[in-house]
Write an enzyme that holds these catalytic residues in place. Structure first.
Site, short mmCIF file in Angstrom:
data_model
loop_
_atom_site.label_atom_id
_atom_site.label_comp_id
_atom_site.label_asym_id
_atom_site.label_seq_id
_atom_site.Cartn_x
_atom_site.Cartn_y
_atom_site.Cartn_z
N GLY A 269 3.28 3.30 2.17
CA GLY A 269 3.63 2.10 2.75
C GLY A 269 4.82 1.39 2.21
O GLY A 269 5.57 0.81 2.86
N ASP A 270 4.94 1.54 1.07
CA ASP A 270 6.15 0.97 0.20
C ASP A 270 7.49 1.77 0.71
O ASP A 270 8.81 1.05 0.74
CB ASP A 270 6.17 1.17 -1.31
CG ASP A 270 4.91 0.66 -1.87
OD1 ASP A 270 4.64 -0.61 -1.25
OD2 ASP A 270 4.52 1.26 -2.94
O1 RIB Z 1 1.70 1.27 -3.17
C1 RIB Z 1 1.63 2.58 -4.12
C2 RIB Z 1 1.80 1.56 -5.67
O2 RIB Z 1 0.79 0.71 -5.77
C3 RIB Z 1 1.58 2.57 -6.71
O3 RIB Z 1 2.95 3.00 -7.00
C4 RIB Z 1 0.80 1.64 -7.98
O4 RIB Z 1 1.73 1.33 -8.88
C5 RIB Z 1 0.57 0.30 -7.15
O5 RIB Z 1 1.42 -0.54 -7.35
#
Ligand code: RIB
Length: 335
Positions: A269-270
């Site tokens: 998602g990031d």
């Molecule tokens: O979205 C994944 C992230 O969620 C991980 O890297 C963890 O650190 C949390 O922030």
């Protein structure tokens, strides 16, 4: 976009504040990832297969993904005065993310124990530590100084700091992108300065949406309803199904994700959010920027880890070139 910027140069220049394309205000963590064939039930102990320590935090992940595209990225955040804090700042620099506005506070840096099962699904606990100490005034000052085209935030730091950063962004005419993760209530003052809201399906419900059913007409109605209620542009990520995009008061459209055999969805998602922000900063229309997000996220799930699963710069550059040409498919995922 209302804040015309030069096209990303492909050569980030951390010494030139005016060159910032994407500024991420958010969290940094050290991820402690355990891989097991299946996750334990209540009170049960299971054998795992592998353990990996890496860099994470939703904010840092989004910044690192954005930097892989060769655009100029800066991060605003807070680490502790422990060894993890030094490692986190060094890592951001090594990844091409300007970290001058990542402060150091007494105490622990953020850590995130993560479990991943054989299907690649994860469960995450975050212990925010110094992430709780990001200050609104410092956040606004960084935005004013760096004058980014796009400002990105999430929910692992105080919303007050993101409100200050987004408020400064609005005054500059920059676009603001809020990833409401981990899911929870959004303060009205934050909604008021948010252009794009980017939840996943779970977060969509936690911020007031109806559960998504997988039936296009029902999902479109639910997305339009929430977009109108919150008065934002909505971009809902749907995992392997891709994403649904609904500009403020516009129509819902769907973006398919390239097929990928997932081994670890942590940070996907990031990757989506970081790539979407780059697409907007590069002047792509929102649909093409979301398609770039889908490609980057699908590509990431075929490799283990969080930031370590993101496309290498050469591949990310090809993704951006393809997105500009309107050509997004699955040829990037190389396992
Ligand atoms: O979205 C994944 C992230 O969620 C991980 O890297 C963890 O650190 C949390 O922030």
């Amino acid at each position: 976009m209302s804040n015309p910027r030069p096209e990303p140069s492909g050569v980030p220049d951390p010494g030139d504040p005016s060159a910032t394309d994407v500024l991420v205000i958010g969290s940094t963590m050290v991820d402690l990832i355990a891989y097991a064939a299946r996750l334990p039930e209540d009170g049960e102990t299971v054998f795992g297969e592998r353990f990996v320590q890496g860099f994470g935090g939703k904010g840092a992940n989004q910044a690192v993904m954005a930097a892989r595209f060769g655009v100029a990225v800066a991060m605003v955040g807070m680490v502790g005065d422990d060894s993890n804090g030094r490692l986190i700042v060094d890592n951001l620099g090594a990844q091409g993310v300007r970290a001058d506005d990542v402060g150091v506070a007494a105490g622990s840096s953020g850590v995130a124990p993560i479990w991943v099962d054989a299907s690649g699904m994860n469960q995450i606990i975050i212990i925010p530590g110094a992430n709780r100490l990001v200050r609104p005034a410092a956040a606004a000052a960084a935005v004013e100084r760096l004058r980014p085209a796009v400002v990105v935030g999430q929910f692992e730091i105080p919303q007050a700091a993101t409100i200050a950063a987004f408020g400064a962004a609005r005054r500059l005419g920059a676009v603001t992108v809020l990833n409401p993760a981990p899911g929870g209530a959004i303060e009205p003052d934050l909604l008021a300065v948010t252009d794009w809201l980017v939840p996943n399906e779970t977060e969509f419900v936690l911020i007031g949406g109806r559960a998504l059913t997988g039936i296009a007409a029902e999902e479109a109605a639910a997305i339009a309803l929430l977009g109108d209620a919150l008065d934002v542009s909505l971009l809902v990520t749907l995992g392997g199904r891709g994403a649904a995009l609904r500009p403020r008061a516009g129509d819902v459209s769907w973006i398919a994700a390239p097929e990928a055999r997932a081994i670890d969805t942590t940070g996907a998602g990031d990757a989506f959010v970081g790539a979407f922000a780059v697409g907007l900063a590069a002047g792509l229309d929102p649909h093409a920027a979301a398609a770039l997000g889908c490609v980057a996220a699908s590509d990431s799930v075929v490799r283990a880890g969080t930031q370590s699963s993101y496309a290498a710069p050469e591949i990310a550059t090809q993704m951006l070139i393809a997105a500009r040409a309107g050509d997004t498919n699955d040829r990037f995922a190389d396992g």
